[in-house]
Design a protein around this motif. Sequence first.
Motif, short mmCIF file in Angstrom:
data_model
loop_
_atom_site.label_atom_id
_atom_site.label_comp_id
_atom_site.label_asym_id
_atom_site.label_seq_id
_atom_site.Cartn_x
_atom_site.Cartn_y
_atom_site.Cartn_z
N TRP A 57 142.59 37.31 -42.49
CA TRP A 57 141.93 38.50 -43.05
C TRP A 57 142.55 39.63 -42.09
N GLN A 59 132.77 43.81 -48.13
CA GLN A 59 133.31 42.71 -47.80
C GLN A 59 134.65 42.74 -46.94
N GLY A 102 139.61 33.43 -49.33
CA GLY A 102 138.42 34.13 -49.69
C GLY A 102 138.05 35.21 -48.86
N ALA A 155 135.45 37.65 -46.41
CA ALA A 155 134.52 37.41 -45.07
C ALA A 155 133.29 38.18 -45.53
N THR A 156 132.27 37.97 -45.14
CA THR A 156 130.84 38.82 -45.15
C THR A 156 130.63 39.30 -43.89
N GLN A 177 131.92 36.38 -41.19
CA GLN A 177 131.62 35.03 -41.69
C GLN A 177 132.63 34.73 -43.05
N ALA A 178 133.37 33.84 -42.84
CA ALA A 178 134.09 33.06 -44.09
C ALA A 178 133.23 32.98 -45.16
N VAL A 179 133.41 33.36 -46.28
CA VAL A 179 132.45 32.87 -47.42
C VAL A 179 132.72 31.48 -47.66
N ASP A 180 134.29 30.91 -47.66
CA ASP A 180 134.42 29.71 -47.76
C ASP A 180 134.08 28.88 -46.59
N SER A 181 133.12 27.99 -46.58
CA SER A 181 132.72 27.21 -45.37
C SER A 181 133.62 26.14 -45.20
#
Length: 337
Positions: free
Chosen positions: A242, A252, A260, A262-263, A292-296
């Motif tokens: 990012w 975002q 993906g 990040a929130t 926080q990355a959306v993709d865990s």
Amino acid sequence: PRMSDLSMSPGVGCEYELTGDSFINRLPKLRAFLSDPDHGASNDGGGGTVTEQLNPEFKLVWGANDANSWTLPHNQYPAWKASGSRFELDLATVTGLPALPTNTPIGWIVRAYDGHHFSPWSWSGTATRCRFVIDPTAPNPPTITSTDFPDDDTWVGMLGTPGVFTFSSTSSDVVSYTFHFTNHLDETITKAADPDGTTTILFTPIRPGPHVLTVQAFDNAQNSSANSYDFKVSARGPVGSWNLADPAGAGQAAGADGSGPATPGPGVTFGVAGPGANTAARLDGTADGWLQAVDSLVLQDGGGFAVSAWVRTTELTRDQTAVSVDEGGTHGFALGY
């Protein structure tokens, strides 16, 4: 003469059955240890003085029902030698030998002459002739293919990751391949071909940069041909990236390099002044300043990884975290100041 006392170079001992070692790429030297049993055990290495002198007679046969033959008479062999000696006939230099066929089984036998009598030929009784096949033709160069490492100008992010190469040849008599990589371990490896003449290998690059793979294809006679294959290896791209150059008010942080989004937490402000003409994101240093990355599943467990961040802090009096992996309120990993 005993079959066990006969051999040739290149080639193997005296064998009737044709195996891979029976195929040679040039005319061989025929060798035979000849003894006269009338003169005691000293002829077989038992010690003592050997006075008996012998002369060999070699014979070649080939074709259906041994329709073709050639003999070197004993009186044309260049020297008499003591019983128990090794006698050698170099087919590459002997006078009078006709052109021998290639890719055809050729048998040879020998007998000894002591000046009065001949011994039986070496194929007498239950013995057989020795055989070889001359194959002077090199196989066609190998074909090298890989979908993991394309043979073009593309950088592939396969550093530390195994990939597959396949070797093949349009020649039907290829039995093995040797291969060597530049920019890798300094070793040449041999691998047998499968029954269809192909083979596959796994390769894990340990260094980035251009690589050259050199492959040689061999037939039974050890004739060979070579080919090369070049490709370029780089480190794998990030699994999460990012740049945080999102405009003010963005909901975002957009992912880069296919990552993906990040929130952001409430303490994040996008669109602030960044390095040069770029914008950046400001985190206010409170419990609300996070992304926080959306993709865990960005970071997989059980393996090594690397993390980097470009951060400018205005407060150096306390510990601060730039990147972390959290679970249940505990940092499994943290990068900060």
